[in-house]
Every structure is written in structure tokens, then in C-alpha cells.
Write an enzyme that holds these catalytic residues in place. Structure first.
Site, PDB file in Angstrom:
ATOM      1  N   LYS A   1       0.805  -1.234   0.000  1.00  0.00           N
ATOM      2  CA  LYS A   1       0.000   0.000   0.000  1.00  0.00           C
ATOM      3  C   LYS A   1       0.836   1.281   0.000  1.00  0.00           C
ATOM      4  O   LYS A   1       0.411   2.295  -0.538  1.00  0.00           O
ATOM      5  CB  LYS A   1      -0.943   0.015   1.208  1.00  0.00           C
ATOM      6  CG  LYS A   1      -2.090  -0.977   1.096  1.00  0.00           C
ATOM      7  CD  LYS A   1      -3.044  -0.845   2.281  1.00  0.00           C
ATOM      8  CE  LYS A   1      -4.143  -1.885   2.207  1.00  0.00           C
ATOM      9  NZ  LYS A   1      -5.125  -1.759   3.281  1.00  0.00           N
TER      10      LYS A   1
ATOM     11  N   ASP B   1      -9.932   2.759   1.707  1.00  0.00           N
ATOM     12  CA  ASP B   1     -10.068   2.336   3.108  1.00  0.00           C
ATOM     13  C   ASP B   1     -10.527   3.549   3.926  1.00  0.00           C
ATOM     14  O   ASP B   1     -11.380   3.442   4.810  1.00  0.00           O
ATOM     15  CB  ASP B   1      -8.716   1.877   3.690  1.00  0.00           C
ATOM     16  CG  ASP B   1      -8.335   0.477   3.237  1.00  0.00           C
ATOM     17  OD1 ASP B   1      -9.233  -0.303   2.881  1.00  0.00           O
ATOM     18  OD2 ASP B   1      -7.129   0.167   3.245  1.00  0.00           O
TER      19      ASP B   1
HETATM   20  P1  NAP Z   1      -0.886  -3.012  10.901  1.00  0.00           P
HETATM   21  O1  NAP Z   1      -0.339  -1.897  10.084  1.00  0.00           O
HETATM   22  O2  NAP Z   1      -0.085  -4.240  11.097  1.00  0.00           O
HETATM   23  O3  NAP Z   1      -1.259  -2.396  12.367  1.00  0.00           O
HETATM   24  C1  NAP Z   1      -1.742  -3.201  13.420  1.00  0.00           C
HETATM   25  C2  NAP Z   1      -1.942  -2.337  14.676  1.00  0.00           C
HETATM   26  O4  NAP Z   1      -2.549  -3.147  15.697  1.00  0.00           O
HETATM   27  C3  NAP Z   1      -0.631  -1.815  15.256  1.00  0.00           C
HETATM   28  O5  NAP Z   1      -0.874  -0.549  15.807  1.00  0.00           O
HETATM   29  C4  NAP Z   1      -0.318  -2.847  16.354  1.00  0.00           C
HETATM   30  O6  NAP Z   1       0.438  -2.320  17.417  1.00  0.00           O
HETATM   31  C5  NAP Z   1      -1.714  -3.181  16.857  1.00  0.00           C
HETATM   32  N1  NAP Z   1      -1.772  -4.549  17.408  1.00  0.00           N
HETATM   33  C6  NAP Z   1      -1.454  -5.688  16.748  1.00  0.00           C
HETATM   34  N2  NAP Z   1      -1.663  -6.759  17.537  1.00  0.00           N
HETATM   35  C7  NAP Z   1      -2.113  -6.272  18.723  1.00  0.00           C
HETATM   36  C8  NAP Z   1      -2.497  -6.902  19.949  1.00  0.00           C
HETATM   37  N3  NAP Z   1      -2.467  -8.230  20.099  1.00  0.00           N
HETATM   38  N4  NAP Z   1      -2.904  -6.114  20.966  1.00  0.00           N
HETATM   39  C9  NAP Z   1      -2.956  -4.782  20.815  1.00  0.00           C
HETATM   40  N5  NAP Z   1      -2.618  -4.116  19.689  1.00  0.00           N
HETATM   41  C10 NAP Z   1      -2.189  -4.870  18.636  1.00  0.00           C
HETATM   42  O7  NAP Z   1      -2.268  -3.522  10.307  1.00  0.00           O
HETATM   43  P2  NAP Z   1      -3.384  -2.656   9.521  1.00  0.00           P
HETATM   44  O8  NAP Z   1      -3.148  -2.740   8.064  1.00  0.00           O
HETATM   45  O9  NAP Z   1      -3.480  -1.316  10.159  1.00  0.00           O
HETATM   46  O10 NAP Z   1      -4.701  -3.519   9.820  1.00  0.00           O
HETATM   47  C11 NAP Z   1      -5.213  -3.603  11.126  1.00  0.00           C
HETATM   48  C12 NAP Z   1      -6.521  -4.381  11.161  1.00  0.00           C
HETATM   49  O11 NAP Z   1      -7.509  -3.689  10.410  1.00  0.00           O
HETATM   50  C13 NAP Z   1      -6.441  -5.801  10.568  1.00  0.00           C
HETATM   51  O12 NAP Z   1      -7.189  -6.654  11.403  1.00  0.00           O
HETATM   52  C14 NAP Z   1      -7.068  -5.654   9.215  1.00  0.00           C
HETATM   53  O13 NAP Z   1      -7.660  -6.867   8.766  1.00  0.00           O
HETATM   54  C15 NAP Z   1      -8.132  -4.606   9.524  1.00  0.00           C
HETATM   55  N6  NAP Z   1      -8.575  -3.866   8.318  1.00  0.00           N
HETATM   56  C16 NAP Z   1      -9.894  -3.934   8.024  1.00  0.00           C
HETATM   57  C17 NAP Z   1     -10.373  -3.257   6.904  1.00  0.00           C
HETATM   58  C18 NAP Z   1     -11.838  -3.332   6.587  1.00  0.00           C
HETATM   59  O14 NAP Z   1     -12.215  -3.008   5.459  1.00  0.00           O
HETATM   60  N7  NAP Z   1     -12.692  -3.690   7.534  1.00  0.00           N
HETATM   61  C19 NAP Z   1      -9.501  -2.509   6.090  1.00  0.00           C
HETATM   62  C20 NAP Z   1      -8.132  -2.449   6.445  1.00  0.00           C
HETATM   63  C21 NAP Z   1      -7.684  -3.149   7.571  1.00  0.00           C
HETATM   64  P3  NAP Z   1       2.059  -2.188  17.347  1.00  0.00           P
HETATM   65  O15 NAP Z   1       2.331  -0.924  16.605  1.00  0.00           O
HETATM   66  O16 NAP Z   1       2.465  -2.131  18.768  1.00  0.00           O
HETATM   67  O17 NAP Z   1       2.562  -3.404  16.629  1.00  0.00           O
END
Ligand code: NAP
Length: 283
Positions: A70, A106
């Protein structure tokens, strides 16, 4: 049926095994009788440049872009849509007479999911997580006129960097910190957005970052996780008479917007939603 005139869209990322987008978009094309198709393109990071050039050369109409491309793909596009430029990431490309245009649906998908149940303008927003999805959402809601935004993350340093970037690019002063600030921050929030993967399949019974005892009636609780549809966080929201918003709404609306960008047509929302729910209910 694929014909000589079939127009091609798709998704590039790595890995792609769990993507629901092909099911959602192909259902929409079928339902409108359009001779279009949406296919998965698994692309490893080292092949990203060649993939973008190849898709353009092959006359593909447009693609979604997912993890891990992305941000990296920005280097290979010619024109980037307003909010996506601020966010520094895109999830949708359109190939327009040789020009590659980038969008972040998004961000608009998150906004539309929230605006089904509330108005963002003037609202106090608490965002948990500071990854790519949180970033798209934070910039979009700040631009839309949220009164204040607090970003809390497991790694507080990342929340600080996001808040500083918002101050630099938008002049919007967001608060930030670690999860120890959750309790106090939920109290004053109108909208709580959990952008972390906590509660995602198969860890559906993990402890949510916020329990019902911290929520208040009328609080809008948007969980970005869409599998399961009714996450542990959203079940807590129901217990607290808060307003749950499933990640499936955002998934749906980011797809709807991408469909419009590629085809210029309004997709059938109910068909796309049914297709998503059928797959999610089957898992
Ligand atoms: P990302 O860049 O990897 O970010 C993940 C975030 O969650 C980071 O801030 C991380 O903290 C935190 N985190 C991860 N595991 C955790 C835990 N066990 N406890 C507490 N905090 C935790 O991922 P992303 O691309 O932002 O995506 C995040 C989520 O959004 C995913 O589940 C994805 O499937 C979902 N999403 C959904 C949509 C939709 O259309 N509904 C669209 C996009 C994404 P750290 O910085 O400390 O690692």
C-alpha cells in the site's frame, strides 16, 4: 463467460489467500450483467514495479492494492488522489490511458461506515492502533471535522509519529499515548475505533481492549475486524447499549468506492454484502 471484450480488474498483494474482494466484485459484475472480471494477482515485494508496469501494459482497468504494497506502490504511480497523498498509502489503482492513478478507499470506506450511524463532524474520536488502517482513518476523520482525535497504541512511539505527521500535514493536533490511557479516553469519546487485529478469527474469544464496563450508552464502536462479523468487542458494545459498527461495513464501502472509480457505475450494495456474508458465515 470470458470474452474477447472482458475488462479486467483485480487485487495485488502477498499473500492473497484470504481476500474476500474477488467474491464481492465478481458478484457485482455478474448481477449488473457487466463483461468484467476481478482476479487475484499475487505479487511479491521484489516484483512490484514490474507488476504495475505489466498491469498497465496489459490494459487492466484497475486493481486493489493490499499488504505489503500500500505504501511502496506510491513510487510507481503518476497521480495520487487528495487524502491518499496525505495518508501516504493507496489501496486502489486506476489505469487511465497509460496514467496510473492512486486512491485510498479504506479511508472513505471507514468514514461511510461511521456516517451510517453518526456524524463525524464535531465528534470526539478514540482510535486504538497506529498501523496502516489507523493512519487512513485518522487522516480522513480529521479532514472530515472531528473535534478531537486520540490515538493509543501498544507501541506508543508509533502513535506519537502518526500524531506528529497529522500536525505537520493537516495542522491537526491529535493526542496520543499507550493503552494505559484507554479507560480515561473512552469516557470522553463519542466514537471508539479499534483498528487492531484483536478478536480476529481464529482468536475470536481474546479479551477485547475495551470491555462493556468502560463503554457508555450511545458510544459508537467501530471494529475494523470483519471476521467474525460480530466480534468480542462488538458484543461488549451491545452489552453497554453502545452502537456497534462491524468491519464488514468498511470492507463493503471500500469496495463500493473502488468499483465506482473503475467502472463509473454504482454497484449493487445488497449483492456485494450478501456475497461477503455468505462467505463469512460459511467459515
Ligand atoms: P498493521 O499496520 O499491522 O497495524 C496493526 C496495529 O494493531 C498496530 O498498531 C499494532 O500495534 C496493533 N496490534 C497488533 N496486535 C495487537 C495486539 N495483540 N494487541 C494490541 N494491539 C495490537 O495492520 P493494519 O493494516 O493497520 O490492519 C489492522 C486491522 O484492520 C487488521 O485486522 C485488518 O484486517 C483490519 N482492516 C480492516 C479493513 C476493513 O475493510 N474492515 C480494512 C483495512 C484493515 P504495534 O504498533 O504495537 O505493533
Amino acid at each position: 463467460m470470458i470474452t474477447g471484450k472482458t475488462r479486467v480488474t483485480g487485487i495485488m498483494g502477498h499473500p492473497l489467500g484470504h481476500s474476500l474482494s474477488p467474491i464481492m466484485h465478481n458478484a457485482a459484475f455478474r448481477s449488473l450483467g457487466m463483461d468484467w472480471i476481478y482476479v487475484p494477482f499475487p505479487v511479491k515485494p521484489e516484483n512490484l514495479k514490474a507488476a504495475v508496469e505489466g498491469l498497465r501494459a496489459l490494459g487492466v482497468e484497475g486493481v486493489n492494492v493490499t499488504i505489503p504494497h500500500k505504501e511502496a506502490v506510491l513510487e510507481y504511480i503518476d497521480d495520487i488522489h487528495g487524502t491518499a497523498a496525505l495518508i501516504g498509502a493507496v489501496n486502489t489503482l486506476k489505469f487511465d490511458d497509460g496514467t496510473v492513478r492512486g486512491y485510498n478507499t479504506d479511508a472513505s470506506g471507514c468514514l461511510r461506515a461511521l456516517e451510517e450511524v453518526t456524524s463525524v463532524e464535531g465528534s470526539s474520536v478514540l482510535i486504538l492502533g497506529a498501523g496502516g488502517a489507523a493512519r487512513a482513518c485518522a487522516f480522513q476523520l480529521a479532514e472530515k471535522g472531528a473535534s478531537d482525535i486520540t490515538i493509543l497504541n501498544r507501541t506508543p512511539e508509533k502513535a506519537r509519529l502518526l500524531a506528529e505527521d497529522m500536525a505537520d500535514k493537516l495542522g491537526f493536533e491529535a493526542s496520543y499515548g499507550g493503552y494505559e490511557l484507554i479507560q480515561g479516553s473512552v469516557k470522553s469519546a463519542d466514537i471508539l475505533i479499534d483498528t487492531t487485529p484483536v478478536g480476529m478469527h481464529p482468536h475470536t474469544d481474546d479479551r477485547p481492549l475495551v470491555g462493556a464496563e468502560l463503554m457508555h450508552e450511545g458510544l459508537v464502536v467501530h471494529d475494523f475486524v470483519y471476521n467474525p462479523q460480530r466480534t468480542v468487542l462488538l458484543r461488549e458494545a451491545e452489552r453497554a447499549s453502545a452502537i456497534p459498527v462491524s468491519g464488514i461495513r468498511m470492507l463493503l464501502y471500500q469496495g463500493v468506492e473502488a468499483f465506482r472509480i473503475w467502472t463509473g457505475r454504482d454497484p449493487p450494495l445488497d449483492v456485494m454484502e450478501d456475497a461477503l456474508k455468505r462467505v463469512l458465515n460459511r467459515d
